[in-house]
Design a protein around this motif. Sequence first.
Motif, short mmCIF file in Angstrom:
data_model
loop_
_atom_site.label_atom_id
_atom_site.label_comp_id
_atom_site.label_asym_id
_atom_site.label_seq_id
_atom_site.Cartn_x
_atom_site.Cartn_y
_atom_site.Cartn_z
N ASN A 99 -5.14 13.27 -3.42
CA ASN A 99 -3.88 13.71 -4.02
C ASN A 99 -3.60 13.09 -5.38
N ARG A 100 -4.64 12.73 -6.10
CA ARG A 100 -4.51 12.17 -7.43
C ARG A 100 -5.66 12.66 -8.29
N THR A 101 -5.45 12.69 -9.60
CA THR A 101 -6.56 12.90 -10.53
C THR A 101 -7.17 11.53 -10.77
N ASN A 102 -8.44 11.35 -10.42
CA ASN A 102 -9.12 10.07 -10.57
C ASN A 102 -9.96 10.10 -11.84
N THR A 127 1.75 6.53 -6.97
CA THR A 127 0.62 7.20 -7.65
C THR A 127 0.29 8.58 -7.10
N SER A 128 0.82 8.95 -5.95
CA SER A 128 0.49 10.25 -5.36
C SER A 128 0.90 11.39 -6.30
N GLY A 129 -0.01 12.33 -6.51
CA GLY A 129 0.26 13.44 -7.40
C GLY A 129 0.12 13.09 -8.87
N LYS A 130 -0.28 11.87 -9.16
CA LYS A 130 -0.39 11.39 -10.54
C LYS A 130 -1.86 11.19 -10.91
N VAL A 131 -2.09 10.51 -12.03
CA VAL A 131 -3.43 10.22 -12.54
C VAL A 131 -3.69 8.72 -12.37
N MET A 149 0.84 -1.20 0.00
CA MET A 149 0.00 0.00 0.00
C MET A 149 0.88 1.26 0.00
N LYS A 150 1.97 1.21 0.75
CA LYS A 150 2.91 2.34 0.78
C LYS A 150 3.52 2.55 -0.60
N PHE A 151 3.91 1.46 -1.25
CA PHE A 151 4.47 1.53 -2.60
C PHE A 151 3.44 2.14 -3.57
N PHE A 152 2.19 1.69 -3.47
CA PHE A 152 1.11 2.21 -4.31
C PHE A 152 0.92 3.71 -4.09
#
Length: 163
Positions: free
Chosen positions: A57-60, A34-38, A27-30
């Motif tokens: 903190n992501r565009t979903n 992906t944080s700050g990403k799409v 979960m930490k790796f995920f």
Amino acid sequence: MNAIVAVDKKWGIGKDNDLLFSIPEDMKFFRTTTSGKVVVMGANTLRSFPGGNPLKNRTNIVLSTTIKRDDCVVVDSLDKLLQEIKKYPKDEVYLIGGARLYKTLLPYCEKVLVTKVDADGDAEVFFDNLDKNENFKCVYESETLETNGYKIKFTTYENLSVK
């Protein structure tokens, strides 16, 4: 676009619209990746999140013909999804599920980050076994880590013929 997924030793990814395992290290790796990403997902994946809310903190981006919301980008067709994804740098877009969307969009993914869990999660839905897919090559494999009672490896596969 990239994909990110955790699989059991049979390439299973889910059961009862939930993850197979609770692995804090994964979960930490995920989160970090992906944080700050799409993040791109189907409706069931969105529903599986706490409260059915988009990831912070992501565009979903959600592919759905039934969901209407303002807190994420919702597209109602594969063509519209592919057009929406083009608005972002391709190395910042991560496909996160579910099984049907993984299957549909896998040919478009340049890289797939796979957390391999050395256990059988009694899965109902599965990811394509990239070790048996001639279009994918494993280019990275971490040392085995032990976390929360599971042995895991972080791997990266490259798509040799991206659509």
